[in-house]
Motif scaffolding. Structure first.
Motif, PDB file in Angstrom:
ATOM      1  N   LEU A  57      72.718 -37.901 -99.942  1.00 30.96           N
ATOM      2  CA  LEU A  57      74.014 -38.387 -99.464  1.00 30.96           C
ATOM      3  C   LEU A  57      74.745 -37.315 -98.659  1.00 30.96           C
ATOM      4  O   LEU A  57      75.357 -37.598 -97.628  1.00 30.96           O
ATOM      5  CB  LEU A  57      74.863 -38.853-100.641  1.00 30.96           C
ATOM      6  N   ILE A 110      74.441 -44.379-102.866  1.00 29.37           N
ATOM      7  CA  ILE A 110      75.615 -44.455-103.729  1.00 29.37           C
ATOM      8  C   ILE A 110      75.311 -45.281-104.973  1.00 29.37           C
ATOM      9  O   ILE A 110      75.676 -44.897-106.094  1.00 29.37           O
ATOM     10  CB  ILE A 110      76.825 -45.014-102.948  1.00 29.37           C
ATOM     11  N   ALA A 145      73.161 -45.145 -96.959  1.00 31.93           N
ATOM     12  CA  ALA A 145      74.234 -44.513 -97.737  1.00 31.93           C
ATOM     13  C   ALA A 145      74.613 -45.373 -98.931  1.00 31.93           C
ATOM     14  O   ALA A 145      74.828 -44.858-100.035  1.00 31.93           O
ATOM     15  CB  ALA A 145      75.443 -44.265 -96.850  1.00 31.93           C
TER      16      ALA A 145
END
Length: 86
Positions: free
Chosen positions: A74, A10, A6
């Protein structure tokens, strides 16, 4: 999936967002108002594209595809985390 996945997505999303903004700002203005928005100036603006503009278009499309893939990845990661935690 691990949390580093993750964080990687990001960071990729932030980098591609900045790059996409810069690439879009580098494009030359081709419009002449509302008439060009509805197809008034399409033929004249497409005929005079240089190699640099075509490459800029390709880079913009490539970065936007990576940006979109990071958003979808995501979202899928978040959905998997929500389902595994319930």
């Amino acid at each position: 999936m691990p949390i580093w996945f993750a964080y990687t997505l990001i960071v990729l999303l932030i980098i591609t967002s900045v790059l996409l903004t810069l690439l879009i700002l580098l494009h030359r203005g081709k419009g002449g108002g509302l008439s060009s928005m509805f197809g008034g100036g399409v033929s004249s603006s497409l005929a005079g594209s240089s190699v640099a503009e075509k490459n800029l278009d390709r880079y913009t499309v490539l970065v936007s595809v990576v940006w979109f893939a990071a958003i979808v990845g995501l979202g899928l990661w978040l959905r998997l985390q929500m389902n595994s935690g319930a």
